[in-house]
Design a protein around this motif. Structure first.
Motif, short mmCIF file in Angstrom:
data_model
loop_
_atom_site.label_atom_id
_atom_site.label_comp_id
_atom_site.label_asym_id
_atom_site.label_seq_id
_atom_site.Cartn_x
_atom_site.Cartn_y
_atom_site.Cartn_z
N VAL A 228 0.66 -1.26 -0.38
CA VAL A 228 0.16 -0.13 0.28
C VAL A 228 1.28 1.03 -0.15
O VAL A 228 0.52 2.33 -0.69
N LEU A 229 2.44 1.24 0.57
CA LEU A 229 2.66 2.39 0.98
C LEU A 229 3.58 2.45 -0.53
O LEU A 229 3.95 3.97 -0.62
N PHE A 230 4.28 1.43 -1.19
CA PHE A 230 5.12 1.66 -1.96
C PHE A 230 4.62 1.69 -3.18
O PHE A 230 5.32 1.70 -4.25
N MET A 231 3.65 1.13 -3.63
CA MET A 231 2.90 0.44 -5.02
C MET A 231 1.95 1.39 -4.83
O MET A 231 1.09 1.39 -5.07
N THR A 232 2.03 2.75 -6.81
CA THR A 232 1.14 3.13 -6.79
C THR A 232 0.40 2.59 -8.23
O THR A 232 -0.46 2.93 -8.25
N ASN A 233 1.15 1.74 -8.70
CA ASN A 233 0.39 0.62 -9.51
C ASN A 233 -0.30 -0.33 -9.06
O ASN A 233 0.59 -1.22 -8.67
N VAL A 234 -1.39 -0.04 -9.02
CA VAL A 234 -2.61 -0.87 -8.62
C VAL A 234 -2.42 -2.49 -9.24
O VAL A 234 -2.85 -3.21 -8.30
N ASN A 235 -2.00 -3.06 -9.88
CA ASN A 235 -1.42 -4.13 -10.62
C ASN A 235 -0.45 -5.21 -9.75
O ASN A 235 0.05 -6.55 -9.83
N LEU A 236 0.16 -4.03 -8.98
CA LEU A 236 1.14 -4.64 -8.28
C LEU A 236 1.32 -4.57 -6.98
O LEU A 236 2.20 -4.93 -6.41
N LEU A 237 -0.20 -4.65 -5.95
CA LEU A 237 -0.92 -5.05 -4.93
C LEU A 237 -1.06 -6.41 -4.50
O LEU A 237 -1.38 -7.14 -5.55
N PRO A 238 -0.08 -6.75 -3.36
CA PRO A 238 0.35 -7.87 -2.98
C PRO A 238 -1.92 -8.54 -2.80
O PRO A 238 -2.70 -7.48 -2.58
N LEU A 239 -1.85 -9.45 -2.64
CA LEU A 239 -3.15 -10.12 -2.48
C LEU A 239 -3.99 -9.46 -0.94
O LEU A 239 -4.90 -9.36 -1.11
N GLN A 240 -2.90 -9.57 0.54
CA GLN A 240 -3.18 -8.84 1.16
C GLN A 240 -4.11 -7.27 1.22
O GLN A 240 -4.53 -7.40 1.41
N ALA A 241 -3.40 -6.95 -0.06
CA ALA A 241 -3.38 -5.11 -0.22
C ALA A 241 -5.34 -5.55 -0.50
O ALA A 241 -5.33 -4.69 -0.39
N LEU A 242 -5.02 -6.69 -1.16
CA LEU A 242 -6.37 -6.34 -2.62
C LEU A 242 -7.50 -6.75 -1.84
O LEU A 242 -8.66 -6.20 -2.00
N LEU A 243 -7.08 -7.67 -1.22
CA LEU A 243 -8.34 -8.58 0.35
C LEU A 243 -8.64 -7.01 0.72
O LEU A 243 -9.78 -7.28 1.15
N ARG A 244 -7.73 -6.58 1.57
CA ARG A 244 -8.08 -5.37 2.80
C ARG A 244 -8.72 -3.68 1.44
O ARG A 244 -10.09 -3.83 1.82
N GLU A 245 -8.58 -4.11 -0.05
CA GLU A 245 -9.29 -3.03 -0.36
C GLU A 245 -10.64 -3.33 -0.41
O GLU A 245 -11.55 -2.77 -0.61
N LEU A 246 -10.89 -4.40 -1.11
CA LEU A 246 -11.88 -5.08 -1.29
C LEU A 246 -13.58 -4.77 -0.07
O LEU A 246 -14.33 -4.83 -0.25
N LEU A 247 -12.06 -5.37 1.14
CA LEU A 247 -13.28 -5.01 2.19
C LEU A 247 -13.80 -3.48 2.68
O LEU A 247 -14.98 -2.83 3.10
N THR A 248 -12.82 -2.49 2.52
CA THR A 248 -12.79 -1.04 2.64
C THR A 248 -13.29 -0.59 2.15
O THR A 248 -14.31 0.61 2.84
N ASN A 249 -13.53 -0.73 0.80
CA ASN A 249 -14.35 -0.08 -0.56
C ASN A 249 -15.11 -1.22 -1.44
O ASN A 249 -15.40 -0.96 -2.58
N TYR A 250 -15.49 -1.75 -0.68
CA TYR A 250 -16.92 -2.69 -0.61
C TYR A 250 -17.87 -2.35 -2.25
O TYR A 250 -18.38 -3.04 -3.05
N ALA A 251 -18.78 -1.53 -1.80
CA ALA A 251 -19.82 -0.80 -2.58
C ALA A 251 -18.98 -0.31 -3.74
O ALA A 251 -19.13 -0.48 -5.16
N GLN A 252 -17.70 0.21 -4.11
CA GLN A 252 -16.93 0.86 -5.33
C GLN A 252 -16.90 -0.44 -5.90
O GLN A 252 -16.34 -0.29 -7.36
N VAL A 253 -15.92 -1.40 -5.06
CA VAL A 253 -15.32 -2.56 -6.25
C VAL A 253 -17.08 -3.25 -6.65
O VAL A 253 -16.66 -3.77 -7.71
N LEU A 254 -18.29 -3.49 -6.18
CA LEU A 254 -18.86 -4.09 -6.77
C LEU A 254 -20.08 -3.28 -7.60
O LEU A 254 -19.52 -4.34 -9.04
N SER A 255 -19.09 -1.51 -8.29
CA SER A 255 -19.76 -2.30 -9.12
C SER A 255 -18.93 -1.40 -10.27
O SER A 255 -19.48 -1.35 -11.76
N SER A 256 -17.49 -1.88 -9.53
CA SER A 256 -16.11 -1.91 -11.26
C SER A 256 -16.60 -3.62 -11.96
O SER A 256 -16.36 -3.30 -12.41
N ILE A 257 -17.32 -4.52 -11.17
CA ILE A 257 -16.69 -5.68 -11.51
C ILE A 257 -18.09 -5.92 -12.81
O ILE A 257 -19.17 -4.81 -12.71
#
Length: 307
Positions: A228-257
């Motif tokens: 989260v701190l050093f990756m500005t490219n979202v394609n380089l995020l690790p799995l744990q950071a992506l899962l955290r994003e799914l939880l914290t931004n549930y509504a936004q991620v749900l509308s993007s799929i």
């Protein structure tokens, strides 16, 4: 005399009276241990059940011990995230390469620092212990990583954490307990220091090495903060950071799929998604425990007995 010899050589049969008696205290102790085991496993079991439940079962609090329904909506939502596979590969890379670098630096460094004759050993140990209590701060750390061109580089999740000070100290304490005669005999046979380490010391230190390897693998698998701190490219995020994003931004991620998945998961409750995230993030690394169990049971006693 012959009859006496035959009697002496004949195997002694165990009479029923000599069988081991089962005491009431043993029954009580085993019963308590079984109850503690069940109490430990029950939360994990409940997490798995809730991850496979649906909205109706969760809202009516029907998820306890017996599964009432199997609904894969939460897992479908996670897997259909476009970045899921990339994040998984990033985490596998960080776990594999990171653990290898961790063990290389830790084993070699601790072996050298375990030698009392090493010049400047106290100064080096003092510097290592100092890092456990003080650090340079987040902004200097970020600027340092930027100067080393590690921003948006997967090695930013490997090199800055190449060694854990606590694990290093554990390895130093273990290497000090090894018999000096083994190393001396190997050197008499013509082995150098590296050969002594990797051909003599490492094979007899497998319980400790397997335990520390497991600790490092869990740390690297759960890595998300540096991503989260050093990756500005979202394609380089690790799995744990992506899962955290799914939880914290549930509504936004749900509308993007995709629309089909959105309709399918329109009634997906955050609690179900949270439990599915726990299973996805925990299950792969938990599969390592059975393979390291025989070493882990010995390695947890490192430092408790000198021998």
């Amino acid at each position: 005399m012959q009859s006496a010899a035959k009697t002496a050589s004949a195997p002694i049969r165990q009479t029923p009276g000599r069988r081991r008696k089962i005491h009431a205290a043993d029954v009580v102790i085993h019963a308590i241990l079984i109850l503690l085991t069940l109490a430990t496993l029950l939360p994990f079991y409940n997490v798995v059940l809730m991850s496979f439940s649906n909205t109706v079962a969760v809202s009516k609090q029907m998820v306890y011990l017996i599964p009432t329904v199997f609904d894969f909506s939460a897992y479908t939502y996670i897997i259909h995230e476009p970045r899921f596979l990339k994040a998984l590969l990033v985490t596998i890379f960080v776990t594999g390469v990171g653990t290898a670098v961790n063990m290389l630096v830790t084993v070699t460094g601790s072996y050298v620092l375990s030698k009392t004759g090493f010049p400047g050993r106290k100064i080096v140990m003092g510097g290592i212990v100092f890092t456990m209590f003080f650090n340079g701060g987040l902004i200097p750390f970020y600027l340092t990583m930027k100067n080393f061109h590690l921003i948006n580089n997967l090695f930013v999740m490997v090199l800055p954490v190449a060694v854990n000070t606590f694990y290093l100290i554990i390895c130093i304490a273990f290497f000090r307990t090894l018999p000096v005669a083994l190393e001396e005999s190997a050197k008499i046979d013509g082995a150098n220091d590296l050969q002594v380490l990797y051909k003599v010391v490492v094979p007899i230190s497998m319980p400790m090495i397997a335990t520390i390897t497991l600790f490092y693998a869990v740390d690297r698998w759960n890595e998300w903060w540096y991503g989260v701190l050093f990756m500005t490219n979202v394609n380089l995020l690790p799995l744990q950071a992506l899962l955290r994003e799914l939880l914290t931004n549930y509504a936004q991620v749900l509308s993007s799929i995709t629309t089909s998945v959105s309709v399918q998961n329109s009634d997906l409750q955050p609690e179900m998604l949270k439990m599915a995230v726990l299973v996805v993030s925990t299950l792969p690394i938990a599969c390592l425990y059975p393979f390291l169990q025989k070493y882990f049971s010995k390695g947890v006693m490192i430092g408790s007995i000198k021998g």
